[in-house]
Design an enzyme around this catalytic site. Structure first.
Site, short mmCIF file in Angstrom:
data_model
loop_
_atom_site.label_atom_id
_atom_site.label_comp_id
_atom_site.label_asym_id
_atom_site.label_seq_id
_atom_site.Cartn_x
_atom_site.Cartn_y
_atom_site.Cartn_z
N LYS A 62 0.87 -1.08 0.05
CA LYS A 62 0.19 -0.09 -0.17
C LYS A 62 0.81 1.27 -0.14
CE LYS A 62 -4.30 1.08 0.20
NZ LYS A 62 -5.67 0.39 -0.17
N ASP A 71 -7.01 4.44 -4.56
CA ASP A 71 -7.75 4.15 -3.29
C ASP A 71 -8.40 5.57 -3.21
OD1 ASP A 71 -7.88 2.43 -0.89
OD2 ASP A 71 -7.18 4.14 -0.04
P1 NDP Z 1 -13.03 7.77 -2.80
O1 NDP Z 1 -11.86 8.65 -2.53
O2 NDP Z 1 -13.71 7.36 -3.97
O3 NDP Z 1 -14.25 7.93 -1.51
C1 NDP Z 1 -14.07 8.25 -0.39
C2 NDP Z 1 -15.39 8.51 0.45
O4 NDP Z 1 -15.33 8.29 1.71
C3 NDP Z 1 -15.76 9.93 -0.10
O5 NDP Z 1 -17.17 10.20 0.04
C4 NDP Z 1 -15.24 10.63 1.11
O6 NDP Z 1 -15.74 11.94 1.46
C5 NDP Z 1 -15.10 9.69 2.15
N1 NDP Z 1 -14.30 9.87 3.45
C6 NDP Z 1 -12.92 9.80 3.09
N2 NDP Z 1 -12.29 10.10 4.42
C7 NDP Z 1 -13.31 10.28 5.06
C8 NDP Z 1 -13.46 10.41 6.66
N3 NDP Z 1 -12.32 10.62 7.38
N4 NDP Z 1 -14.54 10.71 7.36
C9 NDP Z 1 -15.71 10.55 6.70
N5 NDP Z 1 -15.75 10.25 5.18
C10 NDP Z 1 -14.61 10.14 4.48
O7 NDP Z 1 -12.53 6.31 -2.20
P2 NDP Z 1 -13.07 5.01 -2.51
O8 NDP Z 1 -14.60 4.86 -2.94
O9 NDP Z 1 -12.04 4.37 -3.64
O10 NDP Z 1 -12.39 3.93 -1.13
C11 NDP Z 1 -13.41 3.97 -0.16
C12 NDP Z 1 -12.64 2.79 0.87
O11 NDP Z 1 -12.86 1.69 0.12
C13 NDP Z 1 -11.46 3.00 1.40
O12 NDP Z 1 -11.50 2.66 2.71
C14 NDP Z 1 -10.60 2.29 0.62
O13 NDP Z 1 -9.63 2.02 1.12
C15 NDP Z 1 -11.58 1.11 0.13
N6 NDP Z 1 -11.26 0.22 -0.77
C16 NDP Z 1 -11.47 0.74 -2.15
C17 NDP Z 1 -11.24 0.13 -3.27
C18 NDP Z 1 -11.31 0.59 -4.75
O14 NDP Z 1 -11.39 -0.11 -5.59
N7 NDP Z 1 -11.39 1.93 -4.80
C19 NDP Z 1 -10.66 -1.22 -3.03
C20 NDP Z 1 -10.88 -1.98 -1.72
C21 NDP Z 1 -11.28 -1.08 -0.74
P3 NDP Z 1 -14.93 13.28 1.12
O15 NDP Z 1 -15.06 13.57 -0.43
O16 NDP Z 1 -15.71 14.46 1.92
O17 NDP Z 1 -13.31 13.17 1.61
#
Ligand code: NDP
Length: 454
Positions: free
Chosen positions: A130, A170
């Site tokens: 990572k 991510d």
């Molecule tokens: P994105 O950046 O596309 O979206 C993240 C979302 O989470 C946004 O809505 C963001 O809101 C919110 N968020 C981030 N940090 C916080 C916080 N501290 N408190 C509240 N909301 C928060 O990321 P992904 O959708 O790609 O990833 C989401 C999760 O899934 C992560 O844990 C990632 O590690 C996991 N994941 C992702 C994969 C992928 O294929 N993308 C694969 C496997 C796991 P805001 O816009 O306000 O920051």
């Protein structure tokens, strides 16, 4: 004569804490996995003699580097970048890159550690890694993001390669950032090779990759429900986040006949009791992916919804919950609210969104709880398939990939049942955390045994 490694879990964790001071997220992740592994290896002397558990909690290496870039006002900015190469026993390091102000070494070590077991569970030959930076893309212009990504890759390119380490996206790293980083890698090395996954489909990206994590989490949920003779059709869901994972989870849950009640971002959550239908979801996709807006705007657009500032959605009554935002977003109090409201199942789209206390609440209440390392493994699985397609110089069709994803999620579910089913009640309760930890661990540990002491 070798001394075997029979210490108690608490003694073991004391050592981990001493060696990783202040790294709360990493220590939390190690504790969560180790408690299951301790039971599993108790009578297996070969793992003790080879000190497998102590070796598996020590990353192969961590690269940390300075990332300098210039903002649009010609100010020089300095960020820190990392790549944690955790374990490559079963394949090249593989895992995403995160750009977010909360990124630090502890967060990346926890993610790389979890990734190792998740990748193992997919059955594909991928090790765990990572990376990321404390850079915050929010509010930055495209040119600023491009300059940052180019600077980040200028150093990272020395440490990765299609048979060495294959990063992906991510939080904060979507197709735009992957494009800038891939372009810079290609420019510096003069090689077109599958060194990143999540690429655009014009330049080697796999079909189904954008949807894979969110869809996969819903397929995992389907498998859990089916195990208890239930289905998604007619059920309601709370989903957190509004990024790649959350929006695709919402799309699939709805397509399977369910009703999605909530989505969120770091400002708060929206609750739409009428359900977020296809048209509304398209509006949010445009808001988040093209206009880079805030989820609060949804409540101005659709009068059926309310925005709850600074809050998380766990108090809303629903049959299923899919935390899809970030780590530790679901604490004990939220878990209790879910259980009190009669939630049937929780499937984690995000990585470690539930705290250890929250997980205990789910276990005590014996609800179906699918941890991220199993439920969200669809993303990295399709990334693995992107690597295969790049090596073969071929592009598979959507349908084939969709079938493979569905099958993979079913297989992961079955592995969790194999190692996690507890045969002590009428429902044959499945401890999915234990099942995922043990199945993921066993393959990596057995490969490490085969290599001897390295
Ligand atoms: P994105 O950046 O596309 O979206 C993240 C979302 O989470 C946004 O809505 C963001 O809101 C919110 N968020 C981030 N940090 C916080 C916080 N501290 N408190 C509240 N909301 C928060 O990321 P992904 O959708 O790609 O990833 C989401 C999760 O899934 C992560 O844990 C990632 O590690 C996991 N994941 C992702 C994969 C992928 O294929 N993308 C694969 C496997 C796991 P805001 O816009 O306000 O920051």
């Amino acid at each position: 004569m070798a001394v075997s490694d029979h210490v108690s879990l608490d003694e073991f964790m004391e050592g981990v804490k001493k060696r990783n001071p202040g790294q709360e997220e990493f220590i939390q992740a190690v504790r969560e996995v180790s408690q299951d592994i301790f039971d599993f290896i108790e009578d297996k002397e070969e793992y003790h003699e080879a000190q497998i558990l102590r070796r598996i909690v020590e990353p192969d290496r961590i690269v940390s580097f300075r990332v300098c870039w210039e903002d649009d006002n010609h100010n020089v900015r300095v960020q820190r970048g990392w790549r944690v190469q955790n374990n490559n026993a079963i394949g090249p390091y593989k895992g995403g890159i995160r750009f977010h102000p909360t990124v630090n070494e502890s967060v990346l070590k926890f993610l790389a550690f979890e990734q190792t077991f998740k990748n193992s569970l997919t059955g594909l030959p991928m090790g765990g890694g990572k990376g990321g930076s404390n850079f915050n893309p929010r509010g930055k212009s495209d040119s600023e993001v491009m300059r940052f990504c180019q600077s980040f890759m200028t150093e990272l390119c020395r440490h990765i390669g299609p048979d060495v380490d294959v990063p992906a996206g991510d939080i904060g790293v979507g197709s735009r950032e992957i494009g800038y980083m891939f372009g810079q890698y290609k420019r510096i090395t003069n090689r077109w090779e599958g060194v990143l996954t999540g690429k655009g489909q014009e330049y080697g990206g796999s079909k189904m990759r954008p949807e894979a994590t969110g869809y996969g989490a819903v397929y995992f949920l389907c498998n859990m429900l089916r195990h208890r003779d239930e289905e998604i059709d007619g059920k309601t869901a709370i989903i957190s986040g509004s990024g790649n994972v959350a929006l695709h989870a919402a799309e699939k849950f709805r397509q399977l006949g369910g009703k999605v009640l909530t989505l969120s971002d770091s400002d708060g959550f929206i609750h739409d009791p009428d359900g977020i239908d296809e048209e509304k979801l398209e509006w949010i996709k445009d808001l988040k992916m093209n206009r880079r807006g805030r989820i609060s705007e949804y409540a101005n657009e659709f009068s059926s919804a309310e925005f709850h500032e600074g809050k998380r959605p766990w108090h809303v009554e629903a049959d299923c919950a899919l935390p899809c935002a970030t780590q530790n977003e679901l604490e004990e109090e939220g878990a209790k609210a879910l259980v009190d409201n009669g939630v049937l199942a929780v499937a984690e789209g995000a990585n470690m969104p539930s705290t250890l206390d929250a997980v205990e609440v789910f276990h005590d209440a014996k609800i179906m709880y699918g941890p991220g390392k199993a439920a969200n493994a669809g993303g990295v699985a399709v990334s693995g398939l992107e690597m295969s397609q790049n090596s073969e110089r071929i592009s598979w069709q959507h349908e084939r990939l969709h079938d493979m994803l569905t099958e993979l999620m079913g297989d992961i579910h079955d592995k969790c049942v194999e190692y996690g089913e507890i045969d002590d009640g009428p429902d044959n309760y499945v401890d999915y955390v234990k099942g995922a930890n043990v199945a993921g661990f066993k393959k990596v540990a057995d490969a490490m045994l085969a290599f001897g002491v390295i």
